[in-house]
Design a protein around this motif. Structure first.
Motif, PDB file in Angstrom:
ATOM      1  N   PRO A  77       0.831  -1.217   0.000  1.00  0.00           N
ATOM      2  CA  PRO A  77       0.000   0.000   0.000  1.00  0.00           C
ATOM      3  C   PRO A  77       0.862   1.263   0.000  1.00  0.00           C
ATOM      4  O   PRO A  77       1.994   1.263   0.491  1.00  0.00           O
ATOM      5  CB  PRO A  77      -0.794  -0.120   1.310  1.00  0.00           C
ATOM      6  CG  PRO A  77      -0.848  -1.588   1.584  1.00  0.00           C
ATOM      7  CD  PRO A  77       0.486  -2.111   1.107  1.00  0.00           C
ATOM      8  N   GLU A  91      -4.079   2.346   0.470  1.00  0.00           N
ATOM      9  CA  GLU A  91      -3.785   2.479  -0.954  1.00  0.00           C
ATOM     10  C   GLU A  91      -4.522   3.701  -1.465  1.00  0.00           C
ATOM     11  O   GLU A  91      -5.735   3.839  -1.242  1.00  0.00           O
ATOM     12  CB  GLU A  91      -4.240   1.227  -1.711  1.00  0.00           C
ATOM     13  CG  GLU A  91      -3.935   1.247  -3.177  1.00  0.00           C
ATOM     14  CD  GLU A  91      -2.439   1.280  -3.458  1.00  0.00           C
ATOM     15  OE1 GLU A  91      -2.054   1.992  -4.409  1.00  0.00           O
ATOM     16  OE2 GLU A  91      -1.666   0.609  -2.759  1.00  0.00           O
ATOM     17  N   GLN A 103      -1.513  -5.580  -6.102  1.00  0.00           N
ATOM     18  CA  GLN A 103      -2.030  -4.897  -4.919  1.00  0.00           C
ATOM     19  C   GLN A 103      -3.148  -5.719  -4.277  1.00  0.00           C
ATOM     20  O   GLN A 103      -3.164  -5.915  -3.062  1.00  0.00           O
ATOM     21  CB  GLN A 103      -2.534  -3.499  -5.281  1.00  0.00           C
ATOM     22  CG  GLN A 103      -1.418  -2.542  -5.620  1.00  0.00           C
ATOM     23  CD  GLN A 103      -1.916  -1.252  -6.244  1.00  0.00           C
ATOM     24  OE1 GLN A 103      -2.996  -1.194  -6.840  1.00  0.00           O
ATOM     25  NE2 GLN A 103      -1.112  -0.197  -6.139  1.00  0.00           N
ATOM     26  N   HIS A 107      -2.939  -7.118  -0.516  1.00  0.00           N
ATOM     27  CA  HIS A 107      -3.925  -6.616   0.444  1.00  0.00           C
ATOM     28  C   HIS A 107      -4.624  -7.778   1.151  1.00  0.00           C
ATOM     29  O   HIS A 107      -4.824  -7.740   2.368  1.00  0.00           O
ATOM     30  CB  HIS A 107      -4.948  -5.713  -0.235  1.00  0.00           C
ATOM     31  CG  HIS A 107      -4.378  -4.437  -0.763  1.00  0.00           C
ATOM     32  ND1 HIS A 107      -5.152  -3.486  -1.376  1.00  0.00           N
ATOM     33  CD2 HIS A 107      -3.104  -3.948  -0.790  1.00  0.00           C
ATOM     34  CE1 HIS A 107      -4.391  -2.466  -1.749  1.00  0.00           C
ATOM     35  NE2 HIS A 107      -3.147  -2.730  -1.398  1.00  0.00           N
ATOM     36  N   VAL A 117      -6.541  -2.941   5.904  1.00  0.00           N
ATOM     37  CA  VAL A 117      -6.152  -2.353   4.622  1.00  0.00           C
ATOM     38  C   VAL A 117      -7.390  -1.767   3.949  1.00  0.00           C
ATOM     39  O   VAL A 117      -8.464  -2.376   3.977  1.00  0.00           O
ATOM     40  CB  VAL A 117      -5.513  -3.417   3.687  1.00  0.00           C
ATOM     41  CG1 VAL A 117      -5.118  -2.799   2.354  1.00  0.00           C
ATOM     42  CG2 VAL A 117      -4.308  -4.063   4.356  1.00  0.00           C
TER      43      VAL A 117
END
Length: 142
Positions: A77, A91, A103, A107, A117
């Protein structure tokens, strides 16, 4: 204390005072991140430790390979925050931004390991998320 560079970014983006919300359509992801960093410099709760891991950018093949061997992971992130032994990952995306496959995978792994997250689309959403997590002092005024 906020860095002079961060202060210059906020001034260039048009904030009237420290901590002011900058509501400008079309901000780049970098501009959003610099503005969030400025807010954190000024308004993070005591005990919050945060950083950006600069995984992006242009690198030659040899350097990229060396970084991979050193443990660099794709999808980290944009901001990683730690408070009271809990890890948060934020993020940052523009309104039109999309989470990359790397990503999304990281995550999920971070959440499975106990981290919190989130993905924030735009500056206001990012600041609201940090407030919701209890990582920012007071309310924003803009």
């Amino acid at each position: 204390m906020a860095s002079p560079h961060a202060a210059a970014v906020i001034k260039a983006l048009g904030a009237r005072k420290p901590g002011a919300v900058i509501a400008r359509p079309g901000l780049s992801e970098d501009s959003i991140q610099m503005a969030v960093a400025r807010h954190l410099d000024l308004l993070a709760m005591p005990g919050v430790v945060w950083w950006h891991t600069p995984n992006g950018g242009s690198r030659g093949r040899a350097e990229a390979g060396r970084f991979k061997l050193m443990g660099v992971k794709a999808g980290v992130p944009d901001l990683v925050l730690l408070r009271d032994a809990h890890l948060y990952g934020l993020e940052l995306k523009t309104q039109a931004g999309r989470v990359s496959p790397d990503q999304a995978v990281l995550h999920v792994a971070l959440r499975a390991a106990g981290a919190t997250v989130a993905v924030a689309y735009g500056l206001d959403a990012a600041l609201r998320q940090l407030e919701a997590w209890g990582l920012m002092k007071g309310k924003r005024h803009g």
